[in-house]
Scaffold this motif. Structure first.
Motif, short mmCIF file in Angstrom:
data_model
loop_
_atom_site.label_atom_id
_atom_site.label_comp_id
_atom_site.label_asym_id
_atom_site.label_seq_id
_atom_site.Cartn_x
_atom_site.Cartn_y
_atom_site.Cartn_z
N UNK A 84 0.84 -1.19 0.00
CA UNK A 84 0.00 0.00 0.00
C UNK A 84 0.88 1.24 0.00
N UNK A 85 0.37 2.30 -0.59
CA UNK A 85 1.04 3.59 -0.59
C UNK A 85 0.00 4.66 -0.30
N UNK A 86 0.11 5.27 0.86
CA UNK A 86 -0.82 6.33 1.25
C UNK A 86 -0.24 7.68 0.83
N UNK A 87 -1.01 8.42 0.06
CA UNK A 87 -0.55 9.69 -0.50
C UNK A 87 -1.21 10.87 0.18
N UNK A 88 -0.47 11.97 0.28
CA UNK A 88 -1.02 13.20 0.81
C UNK A 88 -0.27 14.38 0.21
N UNK A 89 -0.85 15.57 0.34
CA UNK A 89 -0.19 16.78 -0.13
C UNK A 89 -0.46 17.15 -1.57
N UNK A 90 -1.33 16.42 -2.25
CA UNK A 90 -1.71 16.74 -3.62
C UNK A 90 -3.06 16.11 -3.92
N UNK A 91 -3.66 16.54 -5.03
CA UNK A 91 -4.96 15.99 -5.42
C UNK A 91 -4.70 14.65 -6.10
N UNK A 92 -4.88 13.61 -5.34
CA UNK A 92 -4.45 12.27 -5.73
C UNK A 92 -5.07 11.82 -7.06
N UNK A 93 -6.35 12.07 -7.26
CA UNK A 93 -7.03 11.55 -8.44
C UNK A 93 -6.70 12.30 -9.72
N UNK A 94 -5.80 13.27 -9.68
CA UNK A 94 -5.37 13.98 -10.87
C UNK A 94 -4.04 13.48 -11.43
N UNK A 95 -3.42 12.52 -10.76
CA UNK A 95 -2.07 12.12 -11.14
C UNK A 95 -1.93 10.62 -11.33
N UNK A 96 -1.16 10.25 -12.35
CA UNK A 96 -0.75 8.87 -12.51
C UNK A 96 0.18 8.47 -11.37
N UNK A 97 0.21 7.19 -11.07
CA UNK A 97 1.07 6.66 -10.02
C UNK A 97 1.78 5.41 -10.53
N UNK A 98 2.89 5.09 -9.90
CA UNK A 98 3.65 3.91 -10.31
C UNK A 98 4.27 3.21 -9.12
N UNK A 99 4.65 1.97 -9.36
CA UNK A 99 5.50 1.21 -8.45
C UNK A 99 6.81 0.90 -9.18
N UNK A 100 7.91 1.08 -8.48
CA UNK A 100 9.22 0.71 -9.00
C UNK A 100 9.96 -0.07 -7.92
N UNK A 101 10.99 -0.79 -8.31
CA UNK A 101 11.74 -1.57 -7.33
C UNK A 101 13.22 -1.55 -7.66
N UNK A 102 14.02 -1.77 -6.62
CA UNK A 102 15.45 -1.88 -6.78
C UNK A 102 15.95 -3.07 -5.99
N UNK A 103 16.47 -4.06 -6.69
CA UNK A 103 17.03 -5.24 -6.06
C UNK A 103 18.51 -5.00 -5.76
N UNK A 104 19.06 -5.72 -4.79
CA UNK A 104 20.48 -5.56 -4.47
C UNK A 104 21.36 -5.78 -5.70
N UNK A 105 22.24 -4.83 -5.97
CA UNK A 105 23.15 -4.93 -7.09
C UNK A 105 22.54 -4.69 -8.45
N UNK A 106 21.29 -4.26 -8.49
CA UNK A 106 20.61 -4.01 -9.75
C UNK A 106 20.09 -2.59 -9.82
N UNK A 107 19.74 -2.17 -11.01
CA UNK A 107 19.21 -0.84 -11.20
C UNK A 107 17.73 -0.75 -10.87
N UNK A 108 17.23 0.46 -10.89
CA UNK A 108 15.83 0.70 -10.62
C UNK A 108 14.98 0.19 -11.79
N UNK A 109 13.91 -0.52 -11.48
CA UNK A 109 13.03 -1.11 -12.48
C UNK A 109 11.62 -0.60 -12.28
N UNK A 110 11.01 -0.10 -13.34
CA UNK A 110 9.60 0.27 -13.27
C UNK A 110 8.77 -1.01 -13.32
N UNK A 111 7.97 -1.23 -12.29
CA UNK A 111 7.18 -2.44 -12.17
C UNK A 111 5.81 -2.28 -12.80
N UNK A 112 5.17 -1.17 -12.51
CA UNK A 112 3.79 -0.96 -12.94
C UNK A 112 3.42 0.50 -12.83
N UNK A 113 2.48 0.94 -13.68
CA UNK A 113 1.88 2.25 -13.50
C UNK A 113 0.39 2.19 -13.77
#
Length: 124
Positions: free
Chosen positions: A21-50
């Motif tokens: 879960x990701x709880x958002x605040x400080x902006x109008x949430x329903x006006x913006x796209x959101x994403x999940x990304x991950x970084x594994x040990x020794x690897x670069x940042x990977x976009x998982x989903x948007x």
């Protein structure tokens, strides 16, 4: 001030499931796209989903397609990532990120705010 707070990570056996879960605040949430990304040990940042601001379109990396599902609750200002059939290679620090507009993009530069991350460890 934009704030994104991830939760739901932990240690899970291969084949198991977690919901982030990701709880958002400080902006109008329903006006913006959101994403999940991950970084594994020794690897670069990977976009998982948007997901678009209204949930009308989604994207999944090939590595998680068919196993992960992104969703959002625009009333609760919360982004979710349901992760099923987890594999050891899913082990990573998972971040949620806010897009610069209502349409999601594949470039990390199009995401202007990031959470602190939640650790997912898949191991027997």
């Amino acid at each position: 001030q934009v704030q994104l707070v991830e939760s739901g990570g932990g240690l899970v056996q291969p084949g198991g499931s977690l919901r982030l879960s990701c709880v958002a605040s400080g902006f109008i949430f329903d006006m913006y796209a959101m994403s999940w990304a991950r970084q594994a040990p020794g690897k670069g940042l990977e976009l998982v989903s948007y997901i678009f601001s209204d949930g009308s379109d989604t994207y999944y990396a090939d590595s998680v397609k068919g196993r992960f599902s992104i969703s959002r609750d625009n009333i609760k200002n919360t982004l979710y990532l349901q992760m099923n059939n987890l594999k050891p290679e899913d082990t990573a620090l998972y971040y949620c990120a806010k897009g610069r507009g209502s349409w999601a993009q594949l470039k990390f530069s199009e995401y202007d705010s990031w959470g602190q991350g939640t650790q997912v460890t898949v191991s027997s």
